[in-house]
Design a protein around this motif. Structure first.
Motif, PDB file in Angstrom:
ATOM      1  N   HIS A 149       0.850  -1.184   0.000  1.00  0.00           N
ATOM      2  CA  HIS A 149       0.000   0.000   0.000  1.00  0.00           C
ATOM      3  C   HIS A 149       0.892   1.243   0.000  1.00  0.00           C
ATOM      4  O   HIS A 149       1.930   1.260   0.665  1.00  0.00           O
ATOM      5  N   TYR A 150       0.480   2.271  -0.723  1.00  0.00           N
ATOM      6  CA  TYR A 150       1.240   3.511  -0.656  1.00  0.00           C
ATOM      7  C   TYR A 150       0.392   4.707  -1.061  1.00  0.00           C
ATOM      8  O   TYR A 150      -0.673   4.575  -1.678  1.00  0.00           O
ATOM      9  N   VAL A 151       0.883   5.875  -0.683  1.00  0.00           N
ATOM     10  CA  VAL A 151       0.331   7.143  -1.139  1.00  0.00           C
ATOM     11  C   VAL A 151       1.501   7.922  -1.719  1.00  0.00           C
ATOM     12  O   VAL A 151       2.616   7.877  -1.198  1.00  0.00           O
ATOM     13  N   GLN A 152       1.258   8.621  -2.823  1.00  0.00           N
ATOM     14  CA  GLN A 152       2.337   9.377  -3.446  1.00  0.00           C
ATOM     15  C   GLN A 152       1.829  10.724  -3.945  1.00  0.00           C
ATOM     16  O   GLN A 152       0.644  10.886  -4.228  1.00  0.00           O
ATOM     17  N   ILE A 153       2.750  11.657  -4.043  1.00  0.00           N
ATOM     18  CA  ILE A 153       2.418  12.996  -4.482  1.00  0.00           C
ATOM     19  C   ILE A 153       3.412  13.426  -5.543  1.00  0.00           C
ATOM     20  O   ILE A 153       4.593  13.070  -5.487  1.00  0.00           O
ATOM     21  N   GLY A 154       2.926  14.134  -6.538  1.00  0.00           N
ATOM     22  CA  GLY A 154       3.795  14.646  -7.580  1.00  0.00           C
ATOM     23  C   GLY A 154       3.325  16.011  -8.042  1.00  0.00           C
ATOM     24  O   GLY A 154       2.150  16.357  -7.884  1.00  0.00           O
ATOM     25  N   GLN A 155       4.263  16.775  -8.571  1.00  0.00           N
ATOM     26  CA  GLN A 155       3.891  18.077  -9.115  1.00  0.00           C
ATOM     27  C   GLN A 155       4.631  18.295 -10.432  1.00  0.00           C
ATOM     28  O   GLN A 155       5.655  17.671 -10.705  1.00  0.00           O
ATOM     29  N   GLY A 156       4.064  19.186 -11.251  1.00  0.00           N
ATOM     30  CA  GLY A 156       4.707  19.507 -12.511  1.00  0.00           C
ATOM     31  C   GLY A 156       4.377  18.528 -13.628  1.00  0.00           C
ATOM     32  O   GLY A 156       3.554  17.623 -13.478  1.00  0.00           O
ATOM     33  N   ARG A 171      -2.477   3.659  -3.674  1.00  0.00           N
ATOM     34  CA  ARG A 171      -2.667   2.283  -4.125  1.00  0.00           C
ATOM     35  C   ARG A 171      -3.018   1.440  -2.922  1.00  0.00           C
ATOM     36  O   ARG A 171      -2.278   1.408  -1.940  1.00  0.00           O
ATOM     37  N   ASP A 172      -4.136   0.760  -3.010  1.00  0.00           N
ATOM     38  CA  ASP A 172      -4.629  -0.058  -1.909  1.00  0.00           C
ATOM     39  C   ASP A 172      -4.316  -1.527  -2.143  1.00  0.00           C
ATOM     40  O   ASP A 172      -5.205  -2.374  -2.157  1.00  0.00           O
ATOM     41  N   GLY A 173      -3.057  -1.810  -2.397  1.00  0.00           N
ATOM     42  CA  GLY A 173      -2.625  -3.194  -2.456  1.00  0.00           C
ATOM     43  C   GLY A 173      -2.277  -3.728  -3.819  1.00  0.00           C
ATOM     44  O   GLY A 173      -1.303  -4.442  -3.976  1.00  0.00           O
ATOM     45  N   SER A 174      -3.021  -3.392  -4.864  1.00  0.00           N
ATOM     46  CA  SER A 174      -2.765  -3.967  -6.179  1.00  0.00           C
ATOM     47  C   SER A 174      -2.956  -2.894  -7.241  1.00  0.00           C
ATOM     48  O   SER A 174      -3.622  -1.874  -7.002  1.00  0.00           O
ATOM     49  N   PRO A 175      -2.393  -3.087  -8.447  1.00  0.00           N
ATOM     50  CA  PRO A 175      -2.563  -2.101  -9.513  1.00  0.00           C
ATOM     51  C   PRO A 175      -4.021  -1.828  -9.861  1.00  0.00           C
ATOM     52  O   PRO A 175      -4.359  -0.738 -10.339  1.00  0.00           O
ATOM     53  N   GLU A 176      -4.880  -2.797  -9.623  1.00  0.00           N
ATOM     54  CA  GLU A 176      -6.304  -2.606  -9.917  1.00  0.00           C
ATOM     55  C   GLU A 176      -6.986  -1.684  -8.905  1.00  0.00           C
ATOM     56  O   GLU A 176      -8.119  -1.265  -9.112  1.00  0.00           O
ATOM     57  N   ARG A 177      -6.295  -1.388  -7.821  1.00  0.00           N
ATOM     58  CA  ARG A 177      -6.858  -0.508  -6.781  1.00  0.00           C
ATOM     59  C   ARG A 177      -5.961   0.721  -6.630  1.00  0.00           C
ATOM     60  O   ARG A 177      -5.507   1.060  -5.554  1.00  0.00           O
ATOM     61  N   HIS A 178      -5.731   1.374  -7.753  1.00  0.00           N
ATOM     62  CA  HIS A 178      -4.895   2.574  -7.799  1.00  0.00           C
ATOM     63  C   HIS A 178      -5.793   3.757  -8.149  1.00  0.00           C
ATOM     64  O   HIS A 178      -6.535   3.716  -9.135  1.00  0.00           O
ATOM     65  N   TYR A 179      -5.708   4.834  -7.357  1.00  0.00           N
ATOM     66  CA  TYR A 179      -6.613   5.971  -7.511  1.00  0.00           C
ATOM     67  C   TYR A 179      -5.822   7.276  -7.527  1.00  0.00           C
ATOM     68  O   TYR A 179      -4.723   7.367  -6.966  1.00  0.00           O
TER      69      TYR A 179
END
Length: 215
Positions: A149-156, A171-179
């Motif tokens: 699981h992860y949270v990420q931030i990007g700019q630009g 991402r809540d565990g798998s590529p299919e649960r990426h928001y």
């Protein structure tokens, strides 16, 4: 010269020594690595199996021995391939060691990594706020991960974020649960990262999410 990574099951008191032992050993691979290897080579086939070897990200065959492997990546492809390796290692519960930087990515540890290569293990709320305050045009992304699981931030432009906004993804565990969503202030980003770190899922409800389709 290649950009190398070591991957193995479990932890190690001395990751550098564990990596060195992988480089010096040979033998059959243990089943703990099978799923990771299968997923990795489905995306990046072994050099000797690539349709066009010049397009392969590998400098050499993946060396598997016991419950570990050494990956020799072309420098020009290191960033993208490392991201995939880390994603798959989280999925399969494996440790990743970067001998170039000494970084160790353990599957169950809270890990904050930034574009400039800086890393904080198990950061508290103050540490998260300080790290995110260093986001800039050059230091343009940060990832806070725990297991798969992860949270990420990007700019630009690299994050495809409009001017004055941040691209926030989880991402809540798998590529299919990426928001993904877009936010307008660093304070909102800090709230999201701090909530993820505290394992308080209520932070998710404060944003409107769109599912990301990687197909």
């Amino acid at each position: 010269m290649s950009y190398d990574l070591g991957v193995w099951a479990g932890d190690a008191e001395d990751p550098q020594a564990r990596y060195a032992s992988l480089c010096d050993s040979s033998g059959s691979a243990a089943p703990e690595l099978d799923g990771f290897y299968r997923d990795l080579t489905a995306k990046y086939p072994e050099l000797y199996e690539a349709e066009d070897p010049e397009e392969s990200p590998w400098n050499a065959a993946i060396e598997r021995s016991g419950d570990g492997a050494v990956l020799a990546i072309q420098h020009s492809r290191a960033v993208a391939v490392t991201r995939v390796v880390l994603d798959l290692a989280r999925k399969h519960g494996l440790t990743v060691f970067n001998p170039q930087t000494g970084e160790v990515h353990r599957p169950s540890v809270l890990d904050l990594t930034m574009c400039d290569g800086s890393r904080v293990e198990n950061p508290d709320a103050a540490g998260i706020k300080t790290a995110l305050g260093r986001l800039s045009a050059k230091n343009w992304y940060a990832v806070l991960e725990r297991g798969d699981h992860y949270v990420q931030i990007g700019q630009g432009k690299f994050a495809a974020a409009p001017r004055g906004k941040f691209a926030l993804e989880r991402r809540d565990g798998s590529p299919e649960r990426h928001y993904r969503t877009e936010v307008g202030s660093l304070a909102e980003v800090v709230t999201a990262f701090a909530g993820f770190a505290a394992q308080d899922s209520s932070w998710v409800e404060g944003f409107e999410w769109e599912k990301v389709d990687f197909s």
